[in-house]
Design an enzyme around this catalytic site. Structure first.
Site, PDB file in Angstrom:
ATOM      1  N   SER A 145       0.824  -1.201   0.000  1.00  0.00           N
ATOM      2  CA  SER A 145       0.000   0.000   0.000  1.00  0.00           C
ATOM      3  C   SER A 145       0.868   1.265   0.000  1.00  0.00           C
ATOM      4  O   SER A 145       1.618   1.492  -0.941  1.00  0.00           O
ATOM      5  CB  SER A 145      -0.974  -0.041   1.188  1.00  0.00           C
ATOM      6  N   ASP A 221     -10.027  -5.733  -3.552  1.00  0.00           N
ATOM      7  CA  ASP A 221      -9.487  -4.691  -2.672  1.00  0.00           C
ATOM      8  C   ASP A 221     -10.449  -3.500  -2.625  1.00  0.00           C
ATOM      9  O   ASP A 221     -10.829  -2.952  -3.663  1.00  0.00           O
ATOM     10  CB  ASP A 221      -8.129  -4.241  -3.219  1.00  0.00           C
ATOM     11  N   HIS A 254      -7.404  -5.987   0.714  1.00  0.00           N
ATOM     12  CA  HIS A 254      -6.235  -5.172   1.032  1.00  0.00           C
ATOM     13  C   HIS A 254      -5.497  -5.655   2.286  1.00  0.00           C
ATOM     14  O   HIS A 254      -4.516  -5.056   2.695  1.00  0.00           O
ATOM     15  CB  HIS A 254      -6.692  -3.718   1.236  1.00  0.00           C
TER      16      HIS A 254
END
Length: 276
Positions: A145, A221, A254
């Protein structure tokens, strides 16, 4: 430097150290996994950069990476994601301030006094690792991320410094998405030309080294369309012929469930480059 955790893990040791950082002007923690092989010779290092709200603990305790690092003879170093301490500027939100350093060198007040994570990751931490641990100068870098953004940016801006780079669910175009815009406005100011040095989609267009990029992304995600936008990196790479492997995995989100499922593949990818 003070060792604050020391735990047996697979055939090595999972440690956490605290030291005073000159780059960040505060105390910082980092974790380091040392395979048993490190007691006999210097090993290459994989640096892992974590995402928003994380510390050095998230990857260390959730990813299950140590078994693969032990198998492949790779040291793993995971720093914290921002400067820490009462004297360090902060914001009430999760996406700015402590836990959200974005791996940039801040130029704006009050952030500039401490938020120099780019210098810390690129220069200060590797110098410490290579002087105090059985680490060679062979380096690779990865992250998730915000940390995936950091890993790609650091690799693109430092040709020859890293053998390989990969990312899980990276923020590839921070200058175009809410997380990045908020952070860059605060840390770097309103002049968007200053943002380009930390935007992977911009950097890849003029990269001096065509180091292949490996990106894994979960198709489920929750941030895929609003914050991550991997198609923008694909378009930038295709425009200039920069090698990119972009893999989309149905059903994965995620979270660290995604990372722990595929971290073995990433460490094998890096080990091949590091030992080659």
């Amino acid at each position: 430097m003070e060792r604050i955790e020391h735990r047996a893990c697979f055939d090595g040791w999972q440690d956490v150290y605290r030291h005073e950082s000159a780059s960040l002007n505060c105390s910082m923690n980092f974790s380091v996994f040392l395979p048993a092989l490190a007691s006999r010779k210097k090993l290459p290092v994989l640096y892992w950069l974590s995402g928003l709200t994380c510390t050095e603990q998230n990857f260390t305790t959730k990813a299950g990476a140590q078994q693969y690092a032990s198998r492949h003879g790779v040291i793993i170093v995971a720093p914290d994601t921002s400067p820490r301490g009462q004297q360090v500027a902060d914001d009430m939100g999760y996406d700015l301030g402590k836990g959200a350093g974005f791996y940039v060198n801040a130029t704006q007040k009050p952030w500039a006094a401490h938020y120099r994570m780019y210098d810390y990751v690129v220069t200060e931490l590797p110098e410490l690792i290579e002087s105090e641990f059985p680490a060679s100068e062979a380096r690779s870098i990865s992250g998730h991320s915000m940390g995936g953004h950091g890993a790609i940016v650091v690799a693109l801006r430092n040709p020859g410094r890293y053998r390989s780079v990969s990312a899980f669910s990276p923020i590839v175009a921070p200058a175009q998405v809410p997380w990045g815009k908020k952070a860059f406005e605060a840390y770097l100011g309103p002049d968007r030309t200053a943002w380009r040095q930390y935007d992977a989609c911009d950097l890849v267009r003029s990269a001096a080294e065509k180091l292949p990029l490996l990106v894994d992304q979960g198709a489920a995600d929750e941030f895929l369309e609003t914050q991550l936008k991997p198609h923008l990196l694909k378009a930038s790479c295709e425009a200039v012929g920069h090698p990119l492997t972009l893999r989309l995995y149905p059903g994965f989100d995620h979270s660290y469930y995604f990372i722990t499922t595929f971290i073995g593949n990433h460490i094998a990818f890096h080990a091949k480059a590091l030992h080659g």
